[in-house]
Design an enzyme around this catalytic site. Structure first.
Site, mmCIF file in Angstrom:
data_model
loop_
_atom_site.group_PDB
_atom_site.id
_atom_site.type_symbol
_atom_site.label_atom_id
_atom_site.label_comp_id
_atom_site.label_asym_id
_atom_site.label_seq_id
_atom_site.Cartn_x
_atom_site.Cartn_y
_atom_site.Cartn_z
ATOM 1 N N ASP A 93 -13.020 5.188 2.487
ATOM 2 C CA ASP A 93 -11.713 5.324 2.678
ATOM 3 C C ASP A 93 -11.218 7.055 3.036
ATOM 4 O O ASP A 93 -11.107 7.716 1.988
ATOM 5 C CB ASP A 93 -10.874 4.784 1.550
ATOM 6 N N ASP A 96 0.971 -1.161 0.051
ATOM 7 C CA ASP A 96 -0.124 -0.214 0.057
ATOM 8 C C ASP A 96 1.010 1.299 -0.085
ATOM 9 O O ASP A 96 1.485 1.781 0.976
ATOM 10 C CB ASP A 96 -1.041 -0.102 1.195
ATOM 11 N N LYS A 144 2.473 11.354 -3.240
ATOM 12 C CA LYS A 144 1.440 10.461 -3.896
ATOM 13 C C LYS A 144 0.806 11.394 -4.742
ATOM 14 O O LYS A 144 0.133 11.361 -5.750
ATOM 15 C CB LYS A 144 0.769 9.645 -2.776
ATOM 16 N N GLU A 201 -7.528 0.250 -4.421
ATOM 17 C CA GLU A 201 -7.210 0.294 -2.965
ATOM 18 C C GLU A 201 -8.563 -0.287 -2.332
ATOM 19 O O GLU A 201 -8.587 -1.164 -1.539
ATOM 20 C CB GLU A 201 -7.094 1.637 -2.227
#
Ligand code: AMP
Length: 580
Positions: free
Chosen positions: A169, A9, A70, A147
């Site tokens: 999330d 991850d 990211k 994800e």
């Protein structure tokens, strides 16, 4: 040596790496921690720092540290680190390289391949950039998965329920919600919405602003003028924010925050949740948009799964439950679930089967009786402290207040259940705290519940002003002990199979529940085996099935519980091989 494909991850705030060991997904610790901050830095000696050491340097030397790279993946930009220019792929490759090296040390073998997760909303260039970062770190990226897909796999590996699952999330910097469907072990994202600039960092900002304003009001000093102080505040308030998920209030203390001045401020969860509610409303809008895109009504969602550290906030649970009428699942650590799911996908690429992750949770809420002031007037209500679905072991606290002036004692009555009306729940226990100080009404009493894996609930009530404390430990497994098994059996007699009930009169030292279960499953297995005989089975199998059926019927008739278990096992084996 068998090749291991790891699952990674690669997160905005934190990253994690996992692998499947004997069919069970497991996290590989980095610097002794389950997750690693996605930070990269260069120290004054020019040495590359990744993870915790880089994050620790963030306060002292922000110009030599990069975080949240990211967000820039797929952009044709360069970031400056200690005077040197790097692409987002290069920075991410440092993170991946560290994860790979630590995994190799942990596993004692080379790690060459990985499955890496990306948000469902990542476009082709962002996915390609992630792949490139992997290659730069000498990792063959065998698959990029979404994800939410990884999260669904962690809960559902091995099941093929054709269920629609909503994955919510909420991390440090981003939010997204996805509707996923698992069909015959294939997980598909049907719709996804989100906000790439919404998350725990925003909540920290609100708290920092609150403290800065408060400090200014008290001392006429703007703490915001000093970047170092601001970074210190951010770290301290992030810690306080996390504590507010389990405690109703926390004390923030920072010595010498400005010259000789110290910071000392109490934060209350209720105030904090009021501050973040507008952000959480936005996440609810996203849920409804993704349901619309997937052409689904809220009632068609079977499960809601929580991912990301910020979903530990109690208000998130409350709002989801109120909006979707479902208790969200969060028993798998929301920081680790994506890496664990990625490792399941990785293992399946290596030809291995893995199991869904099982974690103990509370099947019911635990709370105490407290006076509530509602529109209908004052009434005693059951007020939950630990909510159902909470992973075990757990410790949670809530603040209550005395009702009368000079109230010298309080009665703590503990219930198991969700109903607001106390009598409609199961009484777990009761105790009295005496000797409270002479105070006006509203004297705060902190009630803490510690529930362990064996169902032992330790309840502690503390008078905040004096620290006077009383603690009792209650066995929550005993609360249903008064259940009258014989009466219940009598009651259902006319509706269920007589043979099963009659046969199961327990002897002195027999175990009624086990033998009952054994008899029920013998009956069920015989039915399925008989159905097999009507289908096409070979003569050899048919002979074996008939023989097992005969022996099973005999064992039931003779009340031979001991022989029944192996017979059930044999029937179950043959059914497993012959049923479609
Ligand atoms: P992630 O991006 O999933 O690693 O989530 C990181 C975010 O979760 C950060 O903003 C953390 O402050 C937040 N977080 C972690 N633990 C908690 C907690 N117990 N309560 C509230 N927020 C938390």
């Amino acid at each position: 040596m068998k090749e291991i494909i790891v699952g990674i991850d690669l997160g905005t705030t934190n990253s994690a790496i996992a692998y499947v060991k004997d069919g069970v997904p497991e996290i590989i610790p980095i610097d002794g921690q389950p997750t690693m901050p996605s930070c990269v830095g260069i120290d004054p000696q020019g040495k590359l720092l990744v993870g915790l050491p880089a994050r620790n340097m963030l306060i002292a030397a922000p110009e030599s540290t990069i975080h949240s790279i990211k967000r820039r993946m797929g952009e044709p930009v360069k970031v400056t680190l200690a005077g040197q220019q790097f692409s987002p792929e290069e920075i991410s490759s440092f993170i991946l390289r560290k994860l790979k090296e630590e995994a190799e040390k942990f596993l004692g073998q080379p790690v060459k391949k990985a499955v890496i997760t990306v948000p469902a909303f990542f476009d082709a260039s962002q996915r390609k950039a992630t792949q490139n970062a992997g290659e730069l770190a000498n990792l063959e990226v065998v698959r990029i998965i979404n994800e939410p897909t990884a999260a669904a796999l962690a809960y559902e590996a091995g099941h093929s329920d054709n269920e629609r699952i909503l994955v919510y999330d909420l991390g440090g910097g981003t939010f997204d919600v996805s509707v996923v469907v698992i069909e015959n072990d294939v997980v598909e994202v049907q719709a996804s919405h989100g906000d790439t600039h919404l998350g725990g960092d925003d909540f920290d900002e609100l708290l920092v602003q609150r403290v800065v304003d408060d400090f200014h009001a008290k001392h006429q000093i703007f703490l915001s003028e000093d970047p170092k102080t601001m970074r210190r505040l951010k770290l301290s308030l992030e810690r306080a924010k996390c504590a507010l998920s389990d405690e109703p209030l926390v004390m923030v203390r920072e010595e010498y925050i400005h010259g000789d001045l110290h910071l000392e401020m109490e934060l209350q969860r209720a105030d904090y949740e009021e501050m973040i509610e507008p952000y959480l409303q936005k996440t609810l809008d996203c849920i409804h948009k993704s349901l619309q895109d997937a052409r689904l009504l809220p009632g068609e969602i079977a499960k809601v799964m929580l991912v990301g550290g910020s979903t530990r906030t109690p208000l998130v649970h409350q709002l989801i439950e109120a909006n979707l009428n479902l208790v969200p699942r969060w028993e798998i650590n929301p920081d680790l679930i994506v890496a664990l799911g990625a490792s399941i996908s990785a293992a399946s690429m290596a030809g291995e089967k893995s199991k869904a992750i099982l974690v103990d949770i509370t099947g019911h809420s635990f709370g105490i009786e407290a006076l509530s002031f509602t529109e209908e007037g004052e009434m005693l209500v059951n007020t939950p402290i630990i909510h159902r679905g909470t992973p075990l072991p757990v410790s949670k606290s809530e603040l209550f207040h005395t009702v009368h002036d000079n109230q010298r004692e309080v009665e703590i009555t503990v219930f198991e259940g969700e109903d607001r009306i106390p009598a409609k729940n199961t009484l777990v226990g009761q105790f009295r705290v005496e000797g409270l100080s002479e105070a006006g009404h509203g004297n705060p009493i902190l009630v803490t519940f510690n529930l362990d894996l064996n169902g032992m609930l330790t309840v502690t009530a503390t008078e905040r002003v004096t620290g006077l404390k009383k603690s009792v430990t209650l066995d929550t497994r005993n609360v249903h002990a008064s259940f009258d098994l014989a009466a219940a059996r009598q009651n259902i007699m006319s509706l269920v199979d007589q043979d099963v009930l009659e046969l199961e009169e327990p002897g002195e030292d027999s175990e009624p529940v086990d033998s009952h279960a054994l008899l029920v499953s013998a009956k069920e297995l015989r039915k399925r085996a008989e159905a097999l005989l009507e289908n096409k089975v070979t003569e050899e199998d048919a002979v074996e099935i008939r023989e097992l059926l005969r022996k099973s019927a005999e064992a039931v008739k003779a009340k031979d519980i001991e022989s029944l278990q192996p017979l059930n096992d044999s029937l179950s084996d043959i059914i497993f091989y012959l049923e479609d």
